[in-house]
Design an enzyme around this catalytic site. Structure first.
Site, mmCIF file in Angstrom:
data_model
loop_
_atom_site.group_PDB
_atom_site.id
_atom_site.type_symbol
_atom_site.label_atom_id
_atom_site.label_comp_id
_atom_site.label_asym_id
_atom_site.label_seq_id
_atom_site.Cartn_x
_atom_site.Cartn_y
_atom_site.Cartn_z
ATOM 1 N N LYS A 145 0.865 -1.187 0.000
ATOM 2 C CA LYS A 145 0.000 0.000 0.000
ATOM 3 C C LYS A 145 0.899 1.233 0.000
ATOM 4 O O LYS A 145 1.803 1.359 0.847
ATOM 5 C CB LYS A 145 -0.824 -0.039 1.288
ATOM 6 C CG LYS A 145 -2.266 0.286 1.112
ATOM 7 C CD LYS A 145 -3.002 0.022 2.407
ATOM 8 C CE LYS A 145 -4.220 0.915 2.480
ATOM 9 N NZ LYS A 145 -4.859 0.834 3.785
HETATM 10 C C1 E4P Z 1 -8.277 1.136 4.349
HETATM 11 O O1 E4P Z 1 -7.516 0.734 3.515
HETATM 12 C C2 E4P Z 1 -8.215 2.504 4.896
HETATM 13 O O2 E4P Z 1 -6.964 2.747 5.439
HETATM 14 C C3 E4P Z 1 -9.328 2.674 5.899
HETATM 15 O O3 E4P Z 1 -10.531 2.237 5.335
HETATM 16 C C4 E4P Z 1 -9.438 4.109 6.392
HETATM 17 O O4 E4P Z 1 -10.593 4.215 7.191
HETATM 18 P P1 E4P Z 1 -10.877 5.476 8.163
HETATM 19 O O5 E4P Z 1 -11.104 6.659 7.295
HETATM 20 O O6 E4P Z 1 -12.087 5.074 8.921
HETATM 21 O O7 E4P Z 1 -9.655 5.624 9.016
#
Ligand code: E4P
Length: 214
Positions: free
Chosen positions: A83
């Protein structure tokens, strides 16, 4: 449609697996920090537990650092997806990882333009954050619609969409109606999806009536 668990918590991931809701897992530094353990050890555990892709984020913001970290993460297990934050260096790293055969997720996508650049760079996945857009008064679901229609109109862009930052059961339903490839869902929202007051009332009523069986 695939559903991932948006969590670094082993118990939450195991629970989702029992319901067929763990086609993959997305983690981020915040989710890993919440668990309080060694993040690399946690990621290794998650990779062993889950057969599908496990998304693990680099912390570096420069190209060389992203390459170094991403290669280390990719070595950890066959199902790791690297990522990478949406930055110019991130786009360059996605292009390099593509050439090396390492799958990537361009994360922190907040505009259709960013999604186009990520796809052109060769990212395997783009990760638009709809809840964080809603949080600042924008329309997160509209962003997902835009990206979906751009990718549909341009089949040469092979990048898959992971809807992230999902906050409500309503988000899940709307995204499923749109035909978004992958939804990554926090366990709180999974529980909310499962429950309905009329289901609970119906079960209670049936049990009550069953006492009258002769
Ligand atoms: C997933 O890959 C993201 O990092 C996550 O969904 C972010 O979610 P949040 O905005 O609730 O922190």
């Amino acid at each position: 449609m695939e559903m991932y668990v948006d969590s670094a918590n082993l118990e939450e991931i195991r629970q989702a697996q029992t319901l067929g809701l763990a086609d993959g897992v997305t983690t981020n530094p915040t989710l890993l920090a919440k668990e309080g353990d060694d993040p690399m050890a946690m990621l290794q555990e998650i990779c062993k537990l889950v057969q599908g892709p496990v998304h693990a984020e680099v912390l570096s913001l420069d190209y060389e650092g992203m390459l170094k970290e991403g290669r280390e993460l990719a070595k950890m297990a066959d199902n790791v997806v690297v990522k990478i934050p949406m930055l110019k260096a991130g786009l360059q790293a996605a292009k390099a990882f593509r050439a090396e055969g390492i799958p990537t997720n361009l994360t922190l996508i907040f505009s259709p333009g960013q999604a186009i650049l990520a796809a052109k760079a060769g990212a395997t996945y783009v990760c638009p954050f709809l809840g964080r857009l809603d949080d600042i008064g924008h329309d997160g679901l509209y962003l997902l619609q835009q990206i979906k229609s751009i990718f549909k109109a341009n089949p040469d862009l092979e990048t898959r969409i992971i809807a992230a930052s999902i906050r409500t059961p309503g988000h899940v339903v709307e995204l499923a109606q749109m035909g978004i490839d992958i939804l990554t869902v926090p366990s709180k929202v999974l529980s909310q999806l499962e429950r309905h007051p009329l289901s609970d009332a119906g079960i209670a009523q049936f049990l009550e009536d069953a006492k009258k069986f002769k």
